[in-house]
Design an enzyme around this catalytic site. Sequence first.
Site, PDB file in Angstrom:
ATOM      1  N   GLY A 132       2.881   3.961  -4.614  1.00 60.67           N
ATOM      2  CA  GLY A 132       3.879   3.171  -3.498  1.00 60.67           C
ATOM      3  C   GLY A 132       3.978   3.685  -2.357  1.00 60.67           C
ATOM      4  O   GLY A 132       4.797   4.385  -2.103  1.00 60.67           O
ATOM      5  N   GLU A 249      -9.398   9.369  -0.979  1.00 56.01           N
ATOM      6  CA  GLU A 249      -9.239   7.816  -0.880  1.00 56.01           C
ATOM      7  C   GLU A 249     -10.278   6.909  -0.476  1.00 56.01           C
ATOM      8  O   GLU A 249     -10.582   5.873  -0.681  1.00 56.01           O
ATOM      9  CB  GLU A 249      -7.919   7.480  -0.598  1.00 56.01           C
ATOM     10  CG  GLU A 249      -7.629   5.958  -1.117  1.00 56.01           C
ATOM     11  CD  GLU A 249      -6.218   5.584  -0.303  1.00 56.01           C
ATOM     12  OE1 GLU A 249      -5.242   6.557   0.213  1.00 56.01           O
ATOM     13  OE2 GLU A 249      -5.959   4.560   0.076  1.00 56.01           O
TER      14      GLU A 249
HETATM   15  C1  LIG Z   1      -6.556  -4.946  -2.032  1.00 52.47           C
HETATM   16  C2  LIG Z   1      -5.724  -4.020  -1.293  1.00 52.47           C
HETATM   17  C3  LIG Z   1      -4.905  -2.871  -2.325  1.00 52.47           C
HETATM   18  C4  LIG Z   1      -3.799  -2.294  -1.885  1.00 52.47           C
HETATM   19  N1  LIG Z   1      -3.404  -1.474  -2.618  1.00 52.47           N
HETATM   20  C5  LIG Z   1      -2.204  -0.647  -2.138  1.00 52.47           C
HETATM   21  C6  LIG Z   1      -1.423   0.340  -3.147  1.00 52.47           C
HETATM   22  O1  LIG Z   1      -1.839   0.281  -4.313  1.00 52.47           O
HETATM   23  N2  LIG Z   1      -0.454   0.918  -2.618  1.00 52.47           N
HETATM   24  C7  LIG Z   1      -0.172   0.841  -1.301  1.00 52.47           C
HETATM   25  O2  LIG Z   1       0.779   1.645  -0.951  1.00 52.47           O
HETATM   26  N3  LIG Z   1      -0.817  -0.039  -0.634  1.00 52.47           N
HETATM   27  C8  LIG Z   1      -1.675  -0.755  -0.849  1.00 52.47           C
HETATM   28  N4  LIG Z   1      -2.465  -1.750   0.044  1.00 52.47           N
HETATM   29  C9  LIG Z   1      -1.929  -1.991   1.348  1.00 52.47           C
HETATM   30  C10 LIG Z   1      -2.761  -1.324   2.354  1.00 52.47           C
HETATM   31  O3  LIG Z   1      -2.641   0.073   2.371  1.00 52.47           O
HETATM   32  C11 LIG Z   1      -2.266  -1.902   3.773  1.00 52.47           C
HETATM   33  O4  LIG Z   1      -2.694  -3.304   3.613  1.00 52.47           O
HETATM   34  C12 LIG Z   1      -2.993  -1.144   4.713  1.00 52.47           C
HETATM   35  O5  LIG Z   1      -2.495  -0.146   5.181  1.00 52.47           O
HETATM   36  C13 LIG Z   1      -2.616  -1.993   6.163  1.00 52.47           C
HETATM   37  O6  LIG Z   1      -1.158  -2.391   6.203  1.00 52.47           O
HETATM   38  P1  LIG Z   1      -0.437  -3.796   6.879  1.00 52.47           P
HETATM   39  O7  LIG Z   1      -0.867  -4.603   5.579  1.00 52.47           O
HETATM   40  O8  LIG Z   1       0.952  -3.611   6.872  1.00 52.47           O
HETATM   41  O9  LIG Z   1      -1.093  -4.387   7.835  1.00 52.47           O
HETATM   42  P2  LIG Z   1      -0.710  -3.643   9.554  1.00 52.47           P
HETATM   43  O10 LIG Z   1      -0.409  -2.320   9.532  1.00 52.47           O
HETATM   44  O11 LIG Z   1       0.384  -4.798   9.910  1.00 52.47           O
HETATM   45  O12 LIG Z   1      -2.122  -4.312  10.264  1.00 52.47           O
HETATM   46  C14 LIG Z   1      -2.179  -5.530  10.605  1.00 52.47           C
HETATM   47  C15 LIG Z   1      -3.174  -5.548  11.560  1.00 52.47           C
HETATM   48  O13 LIG Z   1      -2.961  -4.790  12.752  1.00 52.47           O
HETATM   49  C16 LIG Z   1      -3.882  -3.852  13.101  1.00 52.47           C
HETATM   50  N5  LIG Z   1      -3.172  -2.593  13.641  1.00 52.47           N
HETATM   51  C17 LIG Z   1      -2.097  -2.043  13.105  1.00 52.47           C
HETATM   52  N6  LIG Z   1      -1.659  -0.849  13.955  1.00 52.47           N
HETATM   53  C18 LIG Z   1      -2.794  -0.795  14.598  1.00 52.47           C
HETATM   54  C19 LIG Z   1      -2.843   0.111  15.732  1.00 52.47           C
HETATM   55  N7  LIG Z   1      -1.917   1.054  15.755  1.00 52.47           N
HETATM   56  N8  LIG Z   1      -3.853   0.063  16.518  1.00 52.47           N
HETATM   57  C20 LIG Z   1      -4.778  -0.971  16.622  1.00 52.47           C
HETATM   58  N9  LIG Z   1      -4.450  -1.830  15.606  1.00 52.47           N
HETATM   59  C21 LIG Z   1      -3.640  -1.912  14.615  1.00 52.47           C
HETATM   60  C22 LIG Z   1      -4.455  -3.421  11.779  1.00 52.47           C
HETATM   61  O14 LIG Z   1      -5.814  -2.894  11.851  1.00 52.47           O
HETATM   62  C23 LIG Z   1      -4.701  -5.045  11.136  1.00 52.47           C
HETATM   63  O15 LIG Z   1      -5.792  -5.506  11.616  1.00 52.47           O
HETATM   64  C24 LIG Z   1      -3.367  -2.409  -0.497  1.00 52.47           C
HETATM   65  C25 LIG Z   1      -4.040  -3.290   0.471  1.00 52.47           C
HETATM   66  C26 LIG Z   1      -5.091  -3.975  -0.117  1.00 52.47           C
HETATM   67  C27 LIG Z   1      -5.584  -5.111   0.840  1.00 52.47           C
END
Ligand SMILES: Cc1cc2nc3c(=O)[nH]c(=O)nc-3n(C[C@H](O)[C@H](O)[C@H](O)COP(=O)(O)OP(=O)(O)OC[C@H]3O[C@@H](n4cnc5c(N)ncnc54)[C@H](O)[C@@H]3O)c2cc1C
Length: 385
Positions: A132, A249
């Site tokens: 989480g 990871e």
């Molecule tokens: C299949 C899958 C399994 C997952 N499993 C887990 C899990 O078990 N536990 C858990 O905790 N999480 C999990 N996640 C979540 C995952 O870690 C997040 O989706 C990921 O870290 C991206 O965060 P976000 O979705 O909030 O996107 P955001 O961080 O909101 O990003 C959206 C977009 O903005 C871009 N962006 C963001 N910040 C910047 C920056 N500083 N510079 C340039 N571009 C930027 C990103 O590259 C992306 O294109 C999972 C995700 C997926 C897809």
Amino acid sequence: MSLLQLSATTLPRSADALRSSVRGFLAEEREQGRYVPRCDNWLGGIDPEFSRRLGERGFLGLTWPRRYGGQERSPLERFAVTEELLAAGAPVAAHWVSDRQVGPNLLRFGSEDQKRTYLPGIACGQLLFCIGMSEPDSGSDLASVRTQATRAPGGWVVNGSKVWTSGAHVAQAMVALVRTTPEADRHDGLSQLIVDMAAAGVQVNPIRSIDGGHHFNEVVLQDVFVPDEHVLGRIGDGWRQVTSELAYERSGPERLMSTLPLLLEWCKRLRESSAPIDTAYADAVGQLVARCWTLRQMSLAVAAGLADGAMPATEAAMVKDLGAQFEREVIEVIRRHIDLEPDAGSDDPLTRLLAEAILHSPAFTLRGGTTEILRKIVASSLGAR
Ligand SMILES: Cc1cc2nc3c(=O)[nH]c(=O)nc-3n(C[C@H](O)[C@H](O)[C@H](O)COP(=O)(O)OP(=O)(O)OC[C@H]3O[C@@H](n4cnc5c(N)ncnc54)[C@H](O)[C@@H]3O)c2cc1C
């Protein structure tokens, strides 16, 4: 400018016997109709019974000490087992993060009691964890997590919500990243807690993915009591602990093998065809296989670095970024070469695998760190930013 450390690595001979043994197990499982190979099954293929059988055969917790239920094998031997499971498209998702991440984390930061309580259960495939970290407004910028843990007699009371939590609906426990000191610096105020998923106040809400599958969840935590014995590592050290697991990871063979079952099925189809193989097909397959092998060597080199006590975070970020591109390229190349309507419900394995790969592919560049974040890591470590 720091140079990348990726040394040529070969698997030890002892890995061959282990590889044959896991192949034998997988063949048995398929013969008994217990699973069919699927793309991206390390995330979508949640089958706790399969994980339990794998644990029973000694294929989990491979590198951990025997006193905690492990096998005391080397990380490179584990690499061989992992790539066999992935190539076979086996349903390994239920235990994946427990074996890959939670176990090593417990070994490094857990108390003796926590090691004895949790590791044997993970190693026999009966205790499943989820991770989480992400929250509705906190993904790439993980240090902004808002789930709050407040001090209470004998422990902490947690409030907040986690999202995209893979496998939370089958897990018995979650390692949660929470804010324990609100007024501290963003990074210093974080800690890791082991949350019992059966505790009062834990609610798991399913999130369906585009193919109708259920591996994601939202986990709402409302006044959940976590006793002091369930603090993982030290209060305030959560950020350091979480970032130290990222190399594990991001660099494993799962970061490049999610669509391998599709590529293997296409190769099988070409081999079985009575028509001579078109040179365009042969070139395409050759290029994909060469790229796959190169990426595999990179992943192996990172595994060897980790085994030697290094923390190759930049190299791991590269494996993940290039691996995710490769996984998508497999789909694109196959679509360019065959005239097939993808159908996830088809009896034809190639048609089904193609549909699975397409539907899962948007996640490849998001999970475990997005493309932009990974490239920022690589660029800054090379002095380019
Ligand atoms: C299949 C899958 C399994 C997952 N499993 C887990 C899990 O078990 N536990 C858990 O905790 N999480 C999990 N996640 C979540 C995952 O870690 C997040 O989706 C990921 O870290 C991206 O965060 P976000 O979705 O909030 O996107 P955001 O961080 O909101 O990003 C959206 C977009 O903005 C871009 N962006 C963001 N910040 C910047 C920056 N500083 N510079 C340039 N571009 C930027 C990103 O590259 C992306 O294109 C999972 C995700 C997926 C897809």
